[in-house]
Design an enzyme around this catalytic site. Sequence first.
Site, short mmCIF file in Angstrom:
data_model
loop_
_atom_site.label_atom_id
_atom_site.label_comp_id
_atom_site.label_asym_id
_atom_site.label_seq_id
_atom_site.Cartn_x
_atom_site.Cartn_y
_atom_site.Cartn_z
N SER A 1 13.24 2.62 3.13
CA SER A 1 13.76 3.31 4.31
C SER A 1 14.32 2.28 5.30
CB SER A 1 12.65 4.13 4.97
OG SER A 1 11.61 3.27 5.42
N GLU B 1 12.77 -9.62 1.47
CA GLU B 1 11.99 -8.47 1.94
C GLU B 1 12.82 -7.20 1.70
OE1 GLU B 1 11.29 -8.65 6.13
OE2 GLU B 1 10.25 -6.73 6.20
N ARG C 1 5.44 12.51 -2.50
CA ARG C 1 5.51 13.07 -1.15
C ARG C 1 6.66 12.43 -0.40
NH1 ARG C 1 -0.18 12.95 -1.22
NH2 ARG C 1 -0.92 15.01 -1.79
N ASN D 1 8.10 -5.72 -0.97
CA ASN D 1 8.01 -4.55 -0.09
C ASN D 1 6.52 -4.43 0.24
OD1 ASN D 1 7.88 -2.16 1.25
ND2 ASN D 1 9.04 -0.98 -0.28
N ARG E 1 13.22 4.36 12.41
CA ARG E 1 11.95 5.10 12.37
C ARG E 1 11.10 4.75 13.60
NH1 ARG E 1 9.38 4.80 6.61
NH2 ARG E 1 8.31 6.63 7.47
N ALA F 1 3.13 -0.84 4.70
CA ALA F 1 2.70 -0.87 6.11
C ALA F 1 2.16 -2.24 6.53
CB ALA F 1 1.64 0.20 6.34
N HIS G 1 12.81 -2.83 1.96
CA HIS G 1 12.22 -1.54 2.33
C HIS G 1 13.14 -0.43 1.85
CE1 HIS G 1 9.17 -3.46 4.68
NE2 HIS G 1 10.12 -4.24 5.19
N PRO H 1 0.79 -1.23 0.00
CA PRO H 1 0.00 0.00 0.00
C PRO H 1 0.83 1.28 0.00
CG PRO H 1 -0.08 -1.09 2.14
CD PRO H 1 0.55 -2.06 1.19
N ASN H 2 0.34 2.23 -0.76
CA ASN H 2 0.86 3.60 -0.86
C ASN H 2 2.17 3.72 -1.63
OD1 ASN H 2 -1.28 4.93 0.61
ND2 ASN H 2 -0.48 3.91 2.43
N TYR I 1 11.69 8.60 1.24
CA TYR I 1 11.57 7.56 0.23
C TYR I 1 12.27 7.86 -1.10
CZ TYR I 1 8.00 5.86 3.44
OH TYR I 1 7.34 5.39 4.54
#
Length: 155
Positions: free
Chosen positions: A103, A99, A19, A75, A108, A78, A101, A11-12, A24
């Site tokens: 970031s 896996e 943004r 990836n 975080r 969330a 990511h 998602p996203n 990212y």
Amino acid sequence: MGSGLLILNGPNLNMLGRRQPEIYGRETLSDIESACKLHGAELGLSVDFRQTNSEGELVGWIQEAAGVADAVIINAGAYTHTSVALFDALLLLDMPIIEVHLSNIYRRESFRHRSYVSGAATGVICGLGSRGYLLAMDAVAAMLAEDRQRPEDRQ
Ligand code: CA2
């Protein structure tokens, strides 16, 4: 015939480049897809690159990968931090799972420090931006080549 690699994005991630570039990067998901396809051609891997905002669709794609793909890079966005369903689906796959990511999730918020995906993944790459996808592809290519030489050693 080359090996088949399924690259799944959650998602996203379709919002990349629009943004939060400080977290990212400035590349769009389409830029990352192009780079992965180019690198796949160099490595002899055919790349099926997908994104969805739906947890159920991700689970469906993971189920379909069995018997079709040779490796999965994921990836999960969330859902990484929440989805037992993704964990269960990934456990059904008998193939390398990396896996990724963009970031460094460990620098975080603490809720990002737990990954359900990691419990089913062969390896994890995070914090290296879009380069992480290409490094994951290098790892997959090496693992599949090793596997072709010594299939009985695979864990
Ligand atoms: O660092 C990663 O790749 C993440 O998987 C990205 C997810 C986040 O929930 C994970 O904790 C780490 C979020 C992807 C959303 O990306 C956006 C990009 C631009 C604008 C809005 C969201």
